[in-house]
Design a protein around this motif. Structure first.
Motif, mmCIF file in Angstrom:
data_model
loop_
_atom_site.group_PDB
_atom_site.id
_atom_site.type_symbol
_atom_site.label_atom_id
_atom_site.label_comp_id
_atom_site.label_asym_id
_atom_site.label_seq_id
_atom_site.Cartn_x
_atom_site.Cartn_y
_atom_site.Cartn_z
ATOM 1 N N PHE A 17 0.850 -1.188 0.000
ATOM 2 C CA PHE A 17 0.000 0.000 0.000
ATOM 3 C C PHE A 17 0.885 1.237 0.000
ATOM 4 C CE2 PHE A 17 -2.074 -3.474 2.249
ATOM 5 C CZ PHE A 17 -3.262 -3.591 1.531
ATOM 6 N N ASP A 18 0.283 2.380 -0.358
ATOM 7 C CA ASP A 18 1.023 3.638 -0.462
ATOM 8 C C ASP A 18 0.428 4.653 0.510
ATOM 9 O OD1 ASP A 18 2.512 2.506 -2.508
ATOM 10 O OD2 ASP A 18 1.242 3.332 -4.091
ATOM 11 N N ALA B 267 -3.968 5.405 -6.218
ATOM 12 C CA ALA B 267 -5.017 5.817 -7.152
ATOM 13 C C ALA B 267 -6.321 5.081 -6.895
ATOM 14 C CB ALA B 267 -4.555 5.581 -8.587
ATOM 15 N N ALA B 268 -6.237 3.879 -6.316
ATOM 16 C CA ALA B 268 -7.434 3.093 -6.051
ATOM 17 C C ALA B 268 -7.142 2.116 -4.925
ATOM 18 C CB ALA B 268 -7.868 2.331 -7.303
ATOM 19 N N GLY B 269 -8.209 1.655 -4.274
ATOM 20 C CA GLY B 269 -8.068 0.638 -3.244
ATOM 21 C C GLY B 269 -7.952 1.207 -1.850
ATOM 22 N N ARG B 270 -8.338 0.405 -0.872
ATOM 23 C CA ARG B 270 -8.266 0.802 0.525
ATOM 24 C C ARG B 270 -7.009 0.231 1.178
ATOM 25 N NH1 ARG B 270 -13.221 -1.036 3.725
ATOM 26 N NH2 ARG B 270 -12.605 -3.040 2.809
ATOM 27 N N ALA B 271 -6.509 0.922 2.191
ATOM 28 C CA ALA B 271 -5.318 0.484 2.915
ATOM 29 C C ALA B 271 -5.671 0.257 4.385
ATOM 30 C CB ALA B 271 -4.204 1.523 2.808
ATOM 31 N N VAL C 228 -8.570 2.866 5.064
ATOM 32 C CA VAL C 228 -8.554 4.231 4.534
ATOM 33 C C VAL C 228 -8.647 4.163 3.011
ATOM 34 C CG1 VAL C 228 -7.274 6.396 4.419
ATOM 35 C CG2 VAL C 228 -7.165 4.984 6.493
ATOM 36 N N GLY C 229 -9.666 4.815 2.450
ATOM 37 C CA GLY C 229 -9.875 4.773 1.011
ATOM 38 C C GLY C 229 -8.856 5.582 0.235
ATOM 39 N N ALA C 230 -8.741 5.301 -1.051
ATOM 40 C CA ALA C 230 -7.808 6.026 -1.920
ATOM 41 C C ALA C 230 -8.099 7.519 -1.870
ATOM 42 C CB ALA C 230 -7.920 5.506 -3.343
ATOM 43 N N GLY C 231 -7.057 8.303 -1.653
ATOM 44 C CA GLY C 231 -7.194 9.748 -1.587
ATOM 45 C C GLY C 231 -7.737 10.272 -0.271
ATOM 46 N N GLN C 232 -8.006 9.399 0.686
ATOM 47 C CA GLN C 232 -8.572 9.815 1.968
ATOM 48 C C GLN C 232 -7.512 9.838 3.060
ATOM 49 O OE1 GLN C 232 -11.887 7.186 2.722
ATOM 50 N NE2 GLN C 232 -13.229 8.298 1.314
#
Length: 307
Positions: free
Chosen positions: A121-122, A147-151, A287-291
């Protein structure tokens, strides 16, 4: 004032309050009011020993066997606790963070996680230490920059508390917890139980020398939106309070004789998830992408003449 370009330490001041933050692990390694220590001062070492004051992200405590599953895949983390083979204290507690914003009484340190072994994850992580009139407030913000995906994320901290000059073993610790986790010999939860009538009941305060030295508490009692764990001097009357917002539903207690130069040291660790959270899923924040997700904790000191 320390030159933060060349030093691993950042010194902070606000009136009688002084703080020191190490860039290694975004660690709180000094905090005092009028010279009265609220945390163990460990500024004389190249890196904070025993994860003193460190920020624990994206998981606190341990991942059993350094392996967990996500999306149908088995993921293998680096084993950082050699005696057990577990992955300890996340990915950033032994990393040198960069300095972001800086003022006389506050500093924000920043670090990145990018597709680490066993954690694909990033994340961008920012930790602000800001002095208050009574101590320090710490805010940790984790942002999923993919860009996509939850961490999956959990956050903890590892401060070793003090209450002035009084020997730690003579202090009294109070943690208002209705339950404790049943930890095995390697610190991995195997269940939970009520604290009432057990040695884990710290509601009324127990001398540090008499507490179970390695324990994890939950079912914490919130007061005005925060959990408050207290280390008090029963003779001198001073006290040190670790507070945390309601995201921190777990508190780890660790008493050790391995802190260099100390007979006894006590860590009270606020955690948003229990040990082995990546495997169990308990307490994880996805945590969602960009959140972003922000949590707060801090330490307050109360002089002997303050009721």
């Amino acid at each position: 004032m320390t030159d933060v370009v060349d030093s691993d330490l950042v010194e902070l001041s606000r009136g009688p309050v002084r703080g020191v933050v190490s860039r290694w692990g975004a660690s709180l390694v000094g905090l005092a009011i009028d010279g009265r220590h609220l945390v163990e001062p460990v500024v004389g070492t190249p890196r904070p020993p025993l994860a003193a004051g460190a920020t624990l992200v994206p998981w606190p405590n341990r991942v059993a066997g350094s392996a967990w599953s996500s999306g149908g895949r088995t993921l293998r983390l680096e084993a950082t606790e050699p005696d057990t083979g577990h992955a300890l204290h996340g990915l950033l507690h032994d990393v040198r963070w960069d300095v972001g914003r800086r003022s006389a009484d506050a500093v924000t340190l920043v670090a990145r996680i990018r597709q680490a072994p066993g954690y694909p994850f990033d994340l961008d992580v920012a930790v602000e230490h800001r002095l208050t009139a009574d101590g320090v407030e710490v805010r940790c913000t984790t942002t999923n920059v993919a860009a996509a995906g939850r961490a999956p994320v959990a956050v903890g901290a590892h401060p070793y508390l003090r209450c002035g000059r009084t020997p730690v073993e003579d202090l009294v610790v109070t943690i208002e917890a209705g339950a404790a986790l049943d930890l095995d010999d390697e610190g991995i939860p195997r269940g939970a139980f009520g604290t009432a009538g057990t040695p884990y009941d710290l509601h009324d305060g127990v001398a540090v020398r008499d507490v179970v030295p390695h324990a994890c508490f939950t079912g914490l009692a919130a007061r005005q939106g925060t959990f408050r764990h207290v280390l008090a001097d029963p003779v001198g009357g001073g006290r040190t309070t670790l507070w945390a917002d309601e995201e921190f539903g777990y508190a780890q207690l660790f008493v050790t004789d391995r802190m260099p130069g100390r007979r006894t040291a006590i860590a009270i660790e606020p955690m948003t998830a229990p040990p082995d959270a990546l495997r169990s899923g308990h307490g994880l924040r996805w945590v969602g992408a960009g959140q972003s997700w922000s949590v707060r904790w801090g330490i307050d000191g109360h002089a002997p003449d303050v009721v």
